[in-house]
Motif scaffolding. Structure first.
Motif, mmCIF file in Angstrom:
data_model
loop_
_atom_site.group_PDB
_atom_site.id
_atom_site.type_symbol
_atom_site.label_atom_id
_atom_site.label_comp_id
_atom_site.label_asym_id
_atom_site.label_seq_id
_atom_site.Cartn_x
_atom_site.Cartn_y
_atom_site.Cartn_z
ATOM 1 N N ALA A 50 40.676 42.638 34.190
ATOM 2 C CA ALA A 50 41.655 42.810 35.263
ATOM 3 C C ALA A 50 41.476 41.755 36.352
ATOM 4 N N ARG A 51 40.245 41.339 36.600
ATOM 5 C CA ARG A 51 39.994 40.355 37.662
ATOM 6 C C ARG A 51 40.516 38.970 37.317
ATOM 7 N N THR A 52 40.808 38.735 36.049
ATOM 8 C CA THR A 52 41.343 37.425 35.666
ATOM 9 C C THR A 52 42.871 37.389 35.761
ATOM 10 N N LEU A 53 43.508 38.535 35.970
ATOM 11 C CA LEU A 53 44.965 38.610 35.989
ATOM 12 C C LEU A 53 45.521 38.375 37.381
ATOM 13 N N THR A 54 46.631 37.680 37.446
ATOM 14 C CA THR A 54 47.357 37.562 38.704
ATOM 15 C C THR A 54 48.146 38.846 38.930
ATOM 16 N N ASP A 55 48.623 39.027 40.146
ATOM 17 C CA ASP A 55 49.428 40.210 40.438
ATOM 18 C C ASP A 55 50.685 40.231 39.570
ATOM 19 N N ALA A 56 51.304 39.070 39.391
ATOM 20 C CA ALA A 56 52.515 38.992 38.564
ATOM 21 C C ALA A 56 52.222 39.372 37.123
ATOM 22 N N GLN A 57 51.066 38.966 36.599
ATOM 23 C CA GLN A 57 50.695 39.320 35.233
ATOM 24 C C GLN A 57 50.436 40.822 35.104
ATOM 25 N N MET A 58 49.808 41.403 36.133
ATOM 26 C CA MET A 58 49.588 42.849 36.114
ATOM 27 C C MET A 58 50.913 43.596 36.084
ATOM 28 N N GLN A 59 51.850 43.191 36.931
ATOM 29 C CA GLN A 59 53.156 43.834 36.963
ATOM 30 C C GLN A 59 53.869 43.688 35.618
ATOM 31 N N LEU A 115 45.201 48.781 36.834
ATOM 32 C CA LEU A 115 44.732 47.395 36.755
ATOM 33 C C LEU A 115 44.197 46.924 38.102
ATOM 34 N N LYS A 116 44.908 47.258 39.176
ATOM 35 C CA LYS A 116 44.439 46.891 40.513
ATOM 36 C C LYS A 116 43.100 47.567 40.821
ATOM 37 N N ASP A 117 42.954 48.822 40.416
ATOM 38 C CA ASP A 117 41.715 49.558 40.675
ATOM 39 C C ASP A 117 40.561 49.032 39.832
ATOM 40 N N TYR A 118 40.845 48.632 38.588
ATOM 41 C CA TYR A 118 39.802 47.997 37.779
ATOM 42 C C TYR A 118 39.332 46.715 38.463
ATOM 43 N N ALA A 119 40.271 45.931 38.942
ATOM 44 C CA ALA A 119 39.940 44.646 39.545
ATOM 45 C C ALA A 119 39.148 44.818 40.838
ATOM 46 N N SER A 120 39.490 45.827 41.627
ATOM 47 C CA SER A 120 38.838 46.029 42.922
ATOM 48 C C SER A 120 37.505 46.762 42.816
ATOM 49 N N GLY A 121 37.291 47.409 41.673
ATOM 50 C CA GLY A 121 36.084 48.208 41.508
ATOM 51 C C GLY A 121 36.288 49.670 41.845
ATOM 52 N N ALA A 122 37.508 50.046 42.265
ATOM 53 C CA ALA A 122 37.785 51.449 42.560
ATOM 54 C C ALA A 122 37.696 52.307 41.306
ATOM 55 N N ARG A 123 37.963 51.697 40.149
ATOM 56 C CA ARG A 123 37.776 52.363 38.862
ATOM 57 C C ARG A 123 36.882 51.470 38.012
ATOM 58 N N PRO A 124 35.580 51.610 38.130
ATOM 59 C CA PRO A 124 34.666 50.715 37.422
ATOM 60 C C PRO A 124 34.682 50.919 35.917
ATOM 61 N N ASN A 125 34.695 49.804 35.183
ATOM 62 C CA ASN A 125 34.654 49.861 33.726
ATOM 63 C C ASN A 125 34.140 48.522 33.228
ATOM 64 N N ASP A 126 33.112 48.562 32.380
ATOM 65 C CA ASP A 126 32.468 47.330 31.943
ATOM 66 C C ASP A 126 33.389 46.417 31.151
#
Length: 286
Positions: free
Chosen positions: A156-165, A139-150
């Motif tokens: 992932a960019r709409t999620l807070t860190d707490a929501q990702m966890q 999820l962090k990689d999707y948000a940062s662009g390290a793992r790009p996916n349309d």
């Protein structure tokens, strides 16, 4: 997972969240300087270190053991049962899309299912019982662009860190039936894939999948996901993305190196074999 922090150093041989650490893991952990506090919290690790973990696997090299140790989240303090329940409820809510998001198809369950079994299309990965740390990192990689996916990157960019966890821990705790295997496969292709997964391809410098992904490719938490039972089409696509250099969010570029050595037919055979394996299931006693 989201416990509050408390002061004090852990006892020798224990992490800050009270889990006893095997000698080999503790040595690697200390070598990497993990004595310092990490911002992520304790039960997040507990969800990732179930019985599938095999830290003593002889075939894993020292380097990969160090990578495994680097994925451990050493946290301070513990939280209450009420906090655990609240975290899992938050994770379930995220999975159901019960939050304010503008991204399309924002409910995880619409593609991965509420139990994490994924839909029948074979396009989406199975999340049920997957290591929480691994899911969180993706999820962090999707948000940062390290793992790009349309699809996944905007979500992932709409999620807070707490929501990702929370959603990572939620799916890590789920159990779902094994995929349907009624469709017959070419036995020679399965045998070819089994050889690559079990012993690798030494002539090409390709290590066996089990070296990192554990016996039966059932995962080596927290950093290495299970591959057993993932759909052949999904695994084939991911290997092709590694091969093409589109996906490159793995530790030390190991997967990129491996995928680049494989032909299209070899990728297909390996993906087919991995899909034929039974995925890990949570123990009913957990």
């Amino acid at each position: 997972m989201l416990g509050s922090a408390s002061g004090g150093r852990p006892r020798r041989g224990h992490s800050r969240h009270g889990l006893a650490m095997p000698d080999s893991r503790r040595a690697a952990d200390l070598h990497l300087g993990r004595e310092r506090q990490h911002p992520h919290r304790a039960r997040f690790v507990a969800a990732s270190t179930r019985s599938r973990c095999a830290p003593g696997l002889k075939s894993v090299s020292r380097l990969l053991l160090a990578v495994l140790a680097a994925g451990l989240v050493i946290a301070s303090g513990t939280g209450s049962v009420a906090e655990d329940v609240a975290d899992l409820e938050l994770g379930r809510n995220v999975a159901m899309g019960q939050r304010a998001l503008s991204a399309p198809r924002s409910a995880c369950m619409s593609c991965h299912g509420l139990s994490g079994a994924a839909d029948s299309s074979g396009s989406f990965p199975r999340l049920s019982g997957q290591a929480a740390w691994y899911l969180y990192k993706q999820l962090k990689d999707y948000a940062s662009g390290a793992r790009p996916n349309d699809v996944m990157s905007p979500i992932a960019r709409t999620l807070t860190d707490a929501q990702m966890q929370a959603v990572a821990a939620y799916y890590a705790g789920q159990s779902a039936p094994a995929p349907d295997k009624s469709r017959k496969s070419d036995p020679l292709e399965l045998q070819r894939g089994a050889a690559m997964a079990s012993i690798g391809m030494p002539d090409k410098g390709v290590a066996a999948c089990v070296n990192c992904h554990g016996p039966g490719n059932r995962g080596l938490p927290p950093s290495f996901p299970y591959l057993a039972g993932q759909s052949a089409s999904y695994t084939q696509l991911q290997l092709q993305l590694w091969k093409d250099g589109v996906r490159k969010n793995d530790p030390l570029g190991v997967m990129q190196h491996i995928a680049k050595q494989l032909s299209g037919d070899e990728i297909g055979a390996l993906a087919l074999y991995l899909s034929s394996l039974d995925p890990p299931q949570r123990s009913t006693s957990e």
